[in-house]
Design an enzyme around this catalytic site. Sequence first.
Site, PDB file in Angstrom:
ATOM      1  N   HIS A  55     107.192   7.868   6.953  1.00 43.78           N
ATOM      2  CA  HIS A  55     107.332   6.632   6.198  1.00 43.78           C
ATOM      3  C   HIS A  55     106.162   5.711   6.553  1.00 43.78           C
ATOM      4  O   HIS A  55     105.593   5.803   7.648  1.00 43.78           O
ATOM      5  CB  HIS A  55     108.645   5.930   6.526  1.00 43.78           C
ATOM      6  CG  HIS A  55     109.852   6.621   5.986  1.00 43.78           C
ATOM      7  ND1 HIS A  55     111.060   5.973   5.821  1.00 43.78           N
ATOM      8  CD2 HIS A  55     110.047   7.901   5.551  1.00 43.78           C
ATOM      9  CE1 HIS A  55     111.940   6.806   5.313  1.00 43.78           C
ATOM     10  NE2 HIS A  55     111.362   7.988   5.156  1.00 43.78           N
ATOM     11  N   CYS A  58     113.303   3.218  10.031  1.00 43.83           N
ATOM     12  CA  CYS A  58     112.148   2.357  10.263  1.00 43.83           C
ATOM     13  C   CYS A  58     112.552   1.046  10.928  1.00 43.83           C
ATOM     14  O   CYS A  58     111.835   0.540  11.788  1.00 43.83           O
ATOM     15  CB  CYS A  58     111.419   2.109   8.950  1.00 43.83           C
ATOM     16  SG  CYS A  58     110.649   3.618   8.301  1.00 43.83           S
ATOM     17  N   CYS A  74     114.075   1.135   5.803  1.00 43.51           N
ATOM     18  CA  CYS A  74     115.329   1.880   5.944  1.00 43.51           C
ATOM     19  C   CYS A  74     115.820   1.767   7.390  1.00 43.51           C
ATOM     20  O   CYS A  74     115.153   1.171   8.241  1.00 43.51           O
ATOM     21  CB  CYS A  74     115.099   3.350   5.579  1.00 43.51           C
ATOM     22  SG  CYS A  74     114.067   4.239   6.763  1.00 43.51           S
ATOM     23  N   GLU A 117     105.987   2.636   7.499  1.00 42.09           N
ATOM     24  CA  GLU A 117     106.143   1.840   8.716  1.00 42.09           C
ATOM     25  C   GLU A 117     105.896   2.682   9.969  1.00 42.09           C
ATOM     26  O   GLU A 117     105.251   2.219  10.915  1.00 42.09           O
ATOM     27  CB  GLU A 117     107.562   1.248   8.787  1.00 42.09           C
ATOM     28  CG  GLU A 117     107.921   0.375   7.614  1.00 42.09           C
ATOM     29  CD  GLU A 117     108.622   1.110   6.470  1.00 42.09           C
ATOM     30  OE1 GLU A 117     109.470   0.491   5.815  1.00 42.09           O
ATOM     31  OE2 GLU A 117     108.315   2.296   6.228  1.00 42.09           O
TER      32      GLU A 117
END
Length: 162
Positions: free
Chosen positions: A52, A85, A82, A54
């Site tokens: 992801h 993260c 999410c 992040e």
Amino acid sequence: MDPSFFMKEALQEAQKAYALGEVPVGAVIESNGAIIGRGHNRTETDKDPVSHAEIIAIREAAKVLGGWRLSGCRLYVTTEPCSMCAGAIVLARIEKLFIGTMDPKAGACGSLANIPQDQRLNHYVEIETGILEEECKQIMKEFFRELRQRNKTKRRNDQEDR
């Protein structure tokens, strides 16, 4: 520094994800006015569920700083993180999180949950939302509109091939 400057940088990262056919989320980490980490979604490209934006930005920033504690750093992300993260943001000791647009279906920084501000955890992250919100919403809308159209065309072509 104006948060919109760094969110524009995060939007550039989101555009990179979009170009790869990834969900267009982008992130940058700033420390003392300098960007020390960048990331965009790469889950499909890397075949890795934790690629992801992040996470990638956090890893890059940790390398730059030479340690996992990102105390005093600020994270700018185009879409609400999410739960994975959000947990990484807390563990990395990010000082402040700037979010472009919220994610009512999977967001864990105020929508479904608020992990970075859970008082039971050992670190509290300040959160500011709505930074370039319309631009951040628009890139997601465009991506999913195109994805639905591609899927519809594919289904139609598959039916014709039968």
